[in-house]
Design a protein around this motif. Sequence first.
Motif, PDB file in Angstrom:
ATOM      1  N   LYS A 136       0.865  -1.182   0.000  1.00  0.00           N
ATOM      2  CA  LYS A 136       0.000   0.000   0.000  1.00  0.00           C
ATOM      3  C   LYS A 136       0.901   1.231   0.000  1.00  0.00           C
ATOM      4  CE  LYS A 136      -3.484   2.327   2.771  1.00  0.00           C
ATOM      5  NZ  LYS A 136      -4.154   2.340   4.086  1.00  0.00           N
ATOM      6  N   VAL A 137       0.601   2.181  -0.860  1.00  0.00           N
ATOM      7  CA  VAL A 137       1.391   3.409  -0.968  1.00  0.00           C
ATOM      8  C   VAL A 137       0.648   4.525  -0.226  1.00  0.00           C
ATOM      9  CG1 VAL A 137       2.456   5.063  -2.545  1.00  0.00           C
ATOM     10  CG2 VAL A 137       2.304   2.648  -3.194  1.00  0.00           C
ATOM     11  N   ASN A 138       1.286   5.064   0.797  1.00  0.00           N
ATOM     12  CA  ASN A 138       0.677   6.105   1.629  1.00  0.00           C
ATOM     13  C   ASN A 138       1.209   7.496   1.295  1.00  0.00           C
ATOM     14  OD1 ASN A 138      -0.847   4.258   3.278  1.00  0.00           O
ATOM     15  ND2 ASN A 138       1.073   3.669   4.224  1.00  0.00           N
ATOM     16  N   LEU A 139       1.534   7.715   0.049  1.00  0.00           N
ATOM     17  CA  LEU A 139       2.140   8.983  -0.362  1.00  0.00           C
ATOM     18  C   LEU A 139       1.181  10.158  -0.188  1.00  0.00           C
ATOM     19  CD1 LEU A 139       4.729  10.201  -1.372  1.00  0.00           C
ATOM     20  CD2 LEU A 139       4.064   9.639  -3.694  1.00  0.00           C
ATOM     21  N   ASP A 140      -0.097   9.968  -0.473  1.00  0.00           N
ATOM     22  CA  ASP A 140      -1.076  11.052  -0.306  1.00  0.00           C
ATOM     23  C   ASP A 140      -1.114  11.535   1.139  1.00  0.00           C
ATOM     24  OD1 ASP A 140      -2.017  11.513  -2.869  1.00  0.00           O
ATOM     25  OD2 ASP A 140      -3.553   9.976  -2.744  1.00  0.00           O
ATOM     26  N   LYS A 141      -1.054  10.598   2.067  1.00  0.00           N
ATOM     27  CA  LYS A 141      -1.084  10.939   3.490  1.00  0.00           C
ATOM     28  C   LYS A 141       0.123  11.801   3.873  1.00  0.00           C
ATOM     29  CE  LYS A 141      -0.567   8.640   7.927  1.00  0.00           C
ATOM     30  NZ  LYS A 141      -0.323   7.371   8.574  1.00  0.00           N
ATOM     31  N   ILE A 142       1.298  11.399   3.417  1.00  0.00           N
ATOM     32  CA  ILE A 142       2.520  12.141   3.739  1.00  0.00           C
ATOM     33  C   ILE A 142       2.502  13.518   3.077  1.00  0.00           C
ATOM     34  CG2 ILE A 142       5.048  12.134   3.619  1.00  0.00           C
ATOM     35  CD1 ILE A 142       3.907  10.026   5.506  1.00  0.00           C
ATOM     36  N   LEU A 143       2.036  13.574   1.832  1.00  0.00           N
ATOM     37  CA  LEU A 143       1.943  14.868   1.145  1.00  0.00           C
ATOM     38  C   LEU A 143       1.017  15.816   1.907  1.00  0.00           C
ATOM     39  CD1 LEU A 143       1.766  13.776  -2.593  1.00  0.00           C
ATOM     40  CD2 LEU A 143       3.570  15.153  -1.539  1.00  0.00           C
ATOM     41  N   ALA A 144      -0.123  15.311   2.357  1.00  0.00           N
ATOM     42  CA  ALA A 144      -1.075  16.140   3.099  1.00  0.00           C
ATOM     43  C   ALA A 144      -0.454  16.639   4.405  1.00  0.00           C
ATOM     44  CB  ALA A 144      -2.351  15.351   3.386  1.00  0.00           C
ATOM     45  N   GLU A 145       0.262  15.756   5.090  1.00  0.00           N
ATOM     46  CA  GLU A 145       0.921  16.145   6.339  1.00  0.00           C
ATOM     47  C   GLU A 145       1.966  17.231   6.114  1.00  0.00           C
ATOM     48  OE1 GLU A 145       2.554  12.565   8.009  1.00  0.00           O
ATOM     49  OE2 GLU A 145       0.585  11.764   8.529  1.00  0.00           O
ATOM     50  N   ARG A 146       2.590  17.218   4.937  1.00  0.00           N
ATOM     51  CA  ARG A 146       3.638  18.197   4.632  1.00  0.00           C
ATOM     52  C   ARG A 146       3.094  19.440   3.927  1.00  0.00           C
ATOM     53  NH1 ARG A 146       5.306  14.294   7.113  1.00  0.00           N
ATOM     54  NH2 ARG A 146       7.394  13.419   7.024  1.00  0.00           N
ATOM     55  N   GLY A 147       1.802  19.426   3.594  1.00  0.00           N
ATOM     56  CA  GLY A 147       1.208  20.566   2.903  1.00  0.00           C
ATOM     57  C   GLY A 147       1.744  20.750   1.500  1.00  0.00           C
ATOM     58  N   MET A 148       2.014  19.645   0.825  1.00  0.00           N
ATOM     59  CA  MET A 148       2.601  19.679  -0.518  1.00  0.00           C
ATOM     60  C   MET A 148       1.658  18.984  -1.501  1.00  0.00           C
ATOM     61  SD  MET A 148       6.310  18.223  -1.739  1.00  0.00           S
ATOM     62  CE  MET A 148       7.206  19.316  -0.668  1.00  0.00           C
ATOM     63  N   THR A 149       1.644  19.469  -2.741  1.00  0.00           N
ATOM     64  CA  THR A 149       0.837  18.837  -3.774  1.00  0.00           C
ATOM     65  C   THR A 149       1.661  17.812  -4.544  1.00  0.00           C
ATOM     66  OG1 THR A 149       1.398  20.432  -5.499  1.00  0.00           O
ATOM     67  CG2 THR A 149      -0.503  20.964  -4.077  1.00  0.00           C
ATOM     68  N   SER A 150       0.956  16.933  -5.216  1.00  0.00           N
ATOM     69  CA  SER A 150       1.625  15.951  -6.071  1.00  0.00           C
ATOM     70  C   SER A 150       2.416  16.642  -7.170  1.00  0.00           C
ATOM     71  CB  SER A 150       0.600  15.012  -6.711  1.00  0.00           C
ATOM     72  OG  SER A 150      -0.045  14.249  -5.741  1.00  0.00           O
ATOM     73  N   LYS A 151       1.845  17.709  -7.707  1.00  0.00           N
ATOM     74  CA  LYS A 151       2.520  18.449  -8.775  1.00  0.00           C
ATOM     75  C   LYS A 151       3.857  19.007  -8.279  1.00  0.00           C
ATOM     76  CE  LYS A 151       2.009  22.323 -11.920  1.00  0.00           C
ATOM     77  NZ  LYS A 151       1.184  23.429 -12.381  1.00  0.00           N
ATOM     78  N   GLU A 152       3.851  19.587  -7.084  1.00  0.00           N
ATOM     79  CA  GLU A 152       5.091  20.135  -6.524  1.00  0.00           C
ATOM     80  C   GLU A 152       6.138  19.043  -6.328  1.00  0.00           C
ATOM     81  OE1 GLU A 152       3.501  23.850  -3.784  1.00  0.00           O
ATOM     82  OE2 GLU A 152       3.244  21.801  -3.033  1.00  0.00           O
ATOM     83  N   LEU A 153       5.711  17.902  -5.773  1.00  0.00           N
ATOM     84  CA  LEU A 153       6.647  16.806  -5.544  1.00  0.00           C
ATOM     85  C   LEU A 153       7.201  16.279  -6.860  1.00  0.00           C
ATOM     86  CD1 LEU A 153       8.078  14.855  -3.624  1.00  0.00           C
ATOM     87  CD2 LEU A 153       6.070  13.356  -3.807  1.00  0.00           C
ATOM     88  N   ALA A 154       6.334  16.088  -7.846  1.00  0.00           N
ATOM     89  CA  ALA A 154       6.779  15.577  -9.148  1.00  0.00           C
ATOM     90  C   ALA A 154       7.850  16.485  -9.748  1.00  0.00           C
ATOM     91  CB  ALA A 154       5.584  15.442 -10.099  1.00  0.00           C
ATOM     92  N   GLU A 155       7.635  17.798  -9.649  1.00  0.00           N
ATOM     93  CA  GLU A 155       8.616  18.740 -10.185  1.00  0.00           C
ATOM     94  C   GLU A 155       9.932  18.659  -9.418  1.00  0.00           C
ATOM     95  OE1 GLU A 155       6.625  22.514 -10.005  1.00  0.00           O
ATOM     96  OE2 GLU A 155       5.368  22.065 -11.747  1.00  0.00           O
ATOM     97  N   MET A 156       9.846  18.503  -8.104  1.00  0.00           N
ATOM     98  CA  MET A 156      11.048  18.480  -7.271  1.00  0.00           C
ATOM     99  C   MET A 156      11.877  17.213  -7.477  1.00  0.00           C
ATOM    100  SD  MET A 156       9.531  20.122  -3.788  1.00  0.00           S
ATOM    101  CE  MET A 156      11.042  20.606  -2.990  1.00  0.00           C
ATOM    102  N   ILE A 157      11.209  16.087  -7.781  1.00  0.00           N
ATOM    103  CA  ILE A 157      11.961  14.842  -7.979  1.00  0.00           C
ATOM    104  C   ILE A 157      12.161  14.539  -9.464  1.00  0.00           C
ATOM    105  CG2 ILE A 157      11.322  13.851  -5.761  1.00  0.00           C
ATOM    106  CD1 ILE A 157       9.289  12.099  -7.185  1.00  0.00           C
ATOM    107  N   ASP A 158      11.693  15.455 -10.303  1.00  0.00           N
ATOM    108  CA  ASP A 158      11.909  15.375 -11.751  1.00  0.00           C
ATOM    109  C   ASP A 158      11.317  14.109 -12.376  1.00  0.00           C
ATOM    110  OD1 ASP A 158      12.770  16.499 -14.132  1.00  0.00           O
ATOM    111  OD2 ASP A 158      14.676  15.424 -14.085  1.00  0.00           O
ATOM    112  N   ILE A 159      10.044  13.837 -12.036  1.00  0.00           N
ATOM    113  CA  ILE A 159       9.295  12.803 -12.748  1.00  0.00           C
ATOM    114  C   ILE A 159       7.975  13.420 -13.199  1.00  0.00           C
ATOM    115  CG2 ILE A 159      10.325  10.885 -11.459  1.00  0.00           C
ATOM    116  CD1 ILE A 159       7.661  10.533 -10.005  1.00  0.00           C
TER     117      ILE A 159
END
Length: 69
Positions: A5-28
């Motif tokens: 199970k991937v809990n990435l949404d939960k961690i993103l919400a806790e950090r106040g970050m969007t998927s778009k922001e993370l994708a740009e930061m990790i270059d995917i």
Amino acid sequence: MGYIKVNLDKILAERGMTSKELAEMIDITQANLSILKTGKAKGIRFTTLISICDILNCQPADILEYVKE
């Protein structure tokens, strides 16, 4: 047999970050991040996992969870 199970949404919400922001930061692409988030990915590169953990200041176990059926 269990599954991962991937809990990435939960961690993103806790950090106040969007998927778009993370994708740009990790270059995917957002599409590839979405595949990972929904659990449809067949695998993840360690380099990608390291980048996610570095940016979100978390451990792999915070993101990935083994669920026994």
